[in-house]
Design a protein around this motif. Structure first.
Motif, mmCIF file in Angstrom:
data_model
loop_
_atom_site.group_PDB
_atom_site.id
_atom_site.type_symbol
_atom_site.label_atom_id
_atom_site.label_comp_id
_atom_site.label_asym_id
_atom_site.label_seq_id
_atom_site.Cartn_x
_atom_site.Cartn_y
_atom_site.Cartn_z
ATOM 1 N N ALA B 30 0.981 -0.966 0.016
ATOM 2 C CA ALA B 30 -0.026 -0.061 0.097
ATOM 3 C C ALA B 30 0.759 1.305 -0.027
ATOM 4 C CB ALA B 30 -0.868 0.044 1.106
ATOM 5 N N PRO B 31 0.522 2.318 -0.660
ATOM 6 C CA PRO B 31 1.375 3.509 -0.946
ATOM 7 C C PRO B 31 1.515 4.296 0.541
ATOM 8 C CG PRO B 31 -0.917 3.890 -1.891
ATOM 9 C CD PRO B 31 -0.649 2.467 -1.366
ATOM 10 N N GLY B 32 2.505 4.936 0.659
ATOM 11 C CA GLY B 32 2.576 5.819 2.057
ATOM 12 C C GLY B 32 3.053 4.833 3.252
ATOM 13 N N ASP B 33 3.428 5.761 4.214
ATOM 14 C CA ASP B 33 3.810 4.974 5.498
ATOM 15 C C ASP B 33 3.072 5.842 6.470
ATOM 16 O OD1 ASP B 33 5.355 7.218 5.862
ATOM 17 O OD2 ASP B 33 6.909 6.602 4.811
ATOM 18 N N PRO B 34 3.573 5.583 7.945
ATOM 19 C CA PRO B 34 2.684 6.091 9.174
ATOM 20 C C PRO B 34 3.015 7.516 9.105
ATOM 21 C CG PRO B 34 4.126 4.257 9.706
ATOM 22 C CD PRO B 34 4.707 4.373 8.381
ATOM 23 N N LEU B 35 3.815 7.905 8.597
ATOM 24 C CA LEU B 35 4.127 9.384 8.410
ATOM 25 C C LEU B 35 3.537 10.325 7.391
ATOM 26 C CD1 LEU B 35 7.840 9.401 9.502
ATOM 27 C CD2 LEU B 35 5.862 9.892 10.934
ATOM 28 N N THR B 36 3.080 9.622 6.260
ATOM 29 C CA THR B 36 2.313 10.360 5.238
ATOM 30 C C THR B 36 1.197 11.344 5.501
ATOM 31 O OG1 THR B 36 2.756 8.229 4.074
ATOM 32 C CG2 THR B 36 1.590 9.930 2.742
ATOM 33 N N VAL B 282 -5.484 2.536 8.177
ATOM 34 C CA VAL B 282 -5.315 3.773 7.493
ATOM 35 C C VAL B 282 -4.376 4.658 7.746
ATOM 36 C CG1 VAL B 282 -6.520 6.186 7.781
ATOM 37 C CG2 VAL B 282 -7.977 4.017 7.563
ATOM 38 N N ASN B 283 -3.785 4.384 9.054
ATOM 39 C CA ASN B 283 -2.248 5.030 9.426
ATOM 40 C C ASN B 283 -1.259 4.250 9.128
ATOM 41 O OD1 ASN B 283 -4.341 7.024 10.818
ATOM 42 N ND2 ASN B 283 -4.190 5.762 12.676
ATOM 43 N N ARG B 284 -1.271 3.372 8.466
ATOM 44 C CA ARG B 284 -0.312 2.365 8.113
ATOM 45 C C ARG B 284 0.655 1.900 9.320
ATOM 46 N NH1 ARG B 284 -2.302 5.961 4.505
ATOM 47 N NH2 ARG B 284 -2.118 5.412 2.538
ATOM 48 N N ASP B 285 -0.069 1.718 10.297
ATOM 49 C CA ASP B 285 0.702 1.474 11.651
ATOM 50 C C ASP B 285 1.069 0.030 11.558
ATOM 51 O OD1 ASP B 285 1.602 1.609 14.056
ATOM 52 O OD2 ASP B 285 -0.312 2.461 15.130
ATOM 53 N N TYR B 286 2.050 -0.391 10.802
ATOM 54 C CA TYR B 286 2.536 -1.851 10.595
ATOM 55 C C TYR B 286 2.635 -2.674 11.722
ATOM 56 C CZ TYR B 286 3.807 0.473 6.084
ATOM 57 O OH TYR B 286 3.760 1.263 5.266
ATOM 58 N N PRO B 287 3.249 -2.347 12.930
ATOM 59 C CA PRO B 287 3.112 -3.327 13.775
ATOM 60 C C PRO B 287 1.852 -3.633 14.371
ATOM 61 C CG PRO B 287 4.862 -1.524 14.199
ATOM 62 C CD PRO B 287 4.070 -1.127 13.205
ATOM 63 N N VAL B 288 0.914 -2.643 14.535
ATOM 64 C CA VAL B 288 -0.272 -3.016 14.871
ATOM 65 C C VAL B 288 -1.038 -3.771 13.995
ATOM 66 C CG1 VAL B 288 -2.523 -2.003 15.844
ATOM 67 C CG2 VAL B 288 -0.536 -0.776 16.257
#
Lengths: 332, 321
Positions: B30-36, B282-288
């Motif tokens: 998915a495009p983006g990361d938590p900071l996007t 939505v937040n791309r919070d990968y660990p969660v």
């Protein structure tokens, strides 16, 4: 008509299946039978002749769209056709019990043998759980099951076919019914086991003075175990007589056909005889005699109108125009 | 039996490993990361984000990122949220998990309580008015999506009738004891009914067709010939056999309930695992995302194992050795 010595007396019983608006299957159509106390009546006929439906009607266990539409069933002198379902529940199992053909499918696979015996005993007798359990073990012993105190905790699939049939007999006799209905009790079993099971039934009959309605298509069984025989064809009784009488002197062409399809030691044959054709479906019987489509001695009148049941002598009735000189006992 | 369970549990390990690999790849695709999302703030310079990315390891090659996550995970560290300023994943999930578990249990109880009697009664009188009504209800329940049913429920029972609250898990966090329990239950009823809808319809159809088959079987005729009362024939002889496939189904129901909860919780703003899941995606919070997915995966696998074990309890013909 009701005679006191008869445990079961069925009069002009009619069980019809309303398949669709203009399609009615007359599975049982005017059957009259009677069984004396302690005697065995064999109901003989091929598949589709209505013998099983007669048995199930006797217990009033006909599923929709089937229905008993006429006649009477006297059990010990009381007509049960008019009984409610609730009243029937306390008659079934208690006053008359049934043994089914397939011991594997007739026992509930998820309950132990003990559970299925105890629930029956406790349904009809006022006994404690412990008493019922002890009675169950005793019943298993009566039907010659080895290690009854272990078998009682086992499930149906853990037993052999013969053992399961013994369990079924134990369940059936548990409340000492006056009438036992056995629907082809040995058909699903090995030939070697068949004799044992029938001997056991005979033994139980003597022990509890039961009457038995034995449904079978095995004339060998009939000759050995029955007192009276009724031959059924197309939902009707076509010949009825004491067993010796019928065996020595079969009259109805259908009975004669059945007899000659048996192997015999006295007259060995290369080929057994068969009756050509099949039984017509119960919603499409011929207008005249129901056997006319397969009868070797068919006459014109057989096709035009149905024959009544004629009495050859006191205890021998035949539904065939060949014997019309006898007295018609059944005006229909 | 013990050996069977151990063997099944061992099979879970590679399956869960495979699951993490798939989820990680999908999340990263998915495009983006938590900071996007935060970059919109004009007062913060781009360099700050870059430093942040470097610190969080978001600039590492993907295999390295995956390995880092996996090694900390296998040592029992679920990591920290990248969105909620380093809050541990464990505390985030545990604060929401129970809400979802309660909701799932209530929904499952509703499913069983409605579907079994309805299924049995439909089978007893097939094509009767009750059967046709139940069948219609069943198809409607299956056809209407969860969220739509939830909205209708809110419109009728919250807005018009005012019987149930439409939002949140409780009205007053200071309540304790029985009032708190009743308050939570009050908030759970609408979402639980919504969540139970599809399962109830499925179970009812299953019970009906099973019971219909069983009612025609020889052992039911035998039970009737023994003189057993109709209630005993239905609720002992028939139900016990009809439950066997239902038990198999219940293993999958775990997953369906949790999956359904994701949407239902969103509709009712019910603060559970499902809502956390959507937020973290939505937040791309990968660990969660990874932790919740693993939890769902393990729950479904365990649910299936449990249903297989229960299967052997319900049906004496099944034995595992």
């Amino acid at each position: 008509m009701q005679s006191n010595s008869n445990i079961l007396q069925i009069e002009k019983l009619q069980t019809y299946f309303y398949i669709s608006d203009n399609k009615v299957a007359k599975a049982v159509d005017g059957v009259s039978l009677s069984i004396k106390q302690g005697e065995t009546l064999a109901l003989v006929g091929e598949s589709g002749s209505g013998k099983s439906m007669t048995a199930l009607s006797t217990l009033k266990l006909i599923n929709r769209p089937g229905k008993i539409v006429g006649g009477s069933i006297y059990l010990n002198g009381v007509d049960i056709v008019s009984k409610t379902e609730k009243e029937m529940e306390s008659i079934r199992g208690n006053e008359m019990a049934m043994i089914f053909q397939e011991p594997m499918t007739a026992l509930n696979p998820v309950f132990t043998i003990g559970n299925q015996l105890v629930e029956m005993i406790r349904r009809h007798k006022k006994v404690s759980k412990k008493q019922a359990f002890e009675r169950a073990i005793e019943l298993l012993r009566i039907v010659d099951i080895p290690r009854p105190d272990e078998i009682i905790h086992e499930y149906p699939h853990q037993l052999s076919g013969g053992m399961r049939q013994r369990v079924m007999i134990a369940i059936a006799i548990s409340c000492e019914p006056k009438l036992l209905i056995a629907d082809e009790p040995t058909t699903a079993l090995d030939v070697t086991i068949q004799g044992q099971i029938l001997d056991l039934l005979l033994e139980m009959q003597k022990k509890f003075n039961m009457s038995i309605l034995l449904i079978t298509h095995d004339l060998g069984v009939v000759a050995k175990y029955a007192d009276e025989v009724a031959v059924m064809y197309g939902g009707q009784v076509v010949e009825q007589a004491p067993v010796k009488q019928l065996m020595n002197e079969p009259n109805h062409p259908y009975t004669v056909g059945l007899m000659s399809s048996l192997p015999s030691i006295k007259n060995p044959k290369n080929r057994l005889e068969t009756i050509d054709g099949t039984i017509p479906p119960a919603y499409d019987f011929p207008l005249g005699c129901r056997f006319s489509t397969r009868c070797s001695q068919v006459m014109d009148r057989c096709i035009q109108a149905p024959p009544a049941l004629y009495s050859l002598r006191d205890d021998h009735d035949v539904r065939c125009f060949l014997y019309e000189e006898g007295v018609a006992i059944n005006g229909d | 039996m013990a050996r069977y369970i151990i063997r099944r549990l061992l099979v879970f390990i590679p399956m869960l490993f495979l699951l993490t690999l798939i989820i990680f790849s999908l999340a990263k695709a998915a495009p983006g990361d938590p900071l996007t999302g935060k970059q919109l703030d004009p007062t913060v310079s781009k360099e700050v984000y870059e430093i942040q990315r470097e610190e969080l390891g978001l600039n590492d090659p993907l295999p390295t990122q995956y390995w880092n996550w996996l090694s900390s995970f296998t040592s029992g560290d679920f990591g920290q949220s990248m969105y909620y300023n380093g809050r541990s994943v464990e505390s985030l999930i545990s604060s929401r998990l129970l809400n979802t578990v309660y909701l799932g249990i209530l929904a499952y109880l509703i499913t069983l309580a409605v579907s079994i009697p309805l299924g049995i009664y439909s089978a007893r009188r097939p094509y009767s008015l009750l059967d046709n009504t139940a069948t219609t209800f069943g198809f409607v329940g299956l056809a209407i999506p969860n969220f739509f049913f939830g909205l209708i429920g809110i419109y009728i029972f919250s807005i018009h009738l005012g019987w149930f609250p439409s939002q949140s898990t409780m009205s007053d966090p200071l309540l304790t004891g029985i009032p708190a329990f009743m308050d939570r239950l009050h908030h759970m009823i609408l979402p639980a009914i919504t969540l139970a809808m599809a399962g109830t319809a499925t179970y009812m159809r299953y019970v009906r067709s099973e019971a219909l088959d069983i009612l025609g079987s020889e052992y039911i005729r035998m039970a009737k010939a023994k003189g057993m009362k109709e209630r005993t024939v239905l609720y002992k002889h028939t139900l016990r056999n009809a439950l066997i496939p239902i038990i198999t189904l219940s293993g999958y129901e775990f997953g369906i309930l949790l999956g359904g909860a994701v949407i239902t919780e969103q509709v009712f703003n019910y603060s559970g695992l499902g809502m956390l899941f959507i937020e973290s995606i939505v937040n791309r919070d990968y660990p969660v995302i990874m932790a919740i997915n693993l939890l769902l995966g393990a729950t479904i696998l365990l649910g299936n194992l449990l249903s297989d074990i229960l299967y052997s309890v319900a049906d004496p013909r099944i034995r595992y050795d």
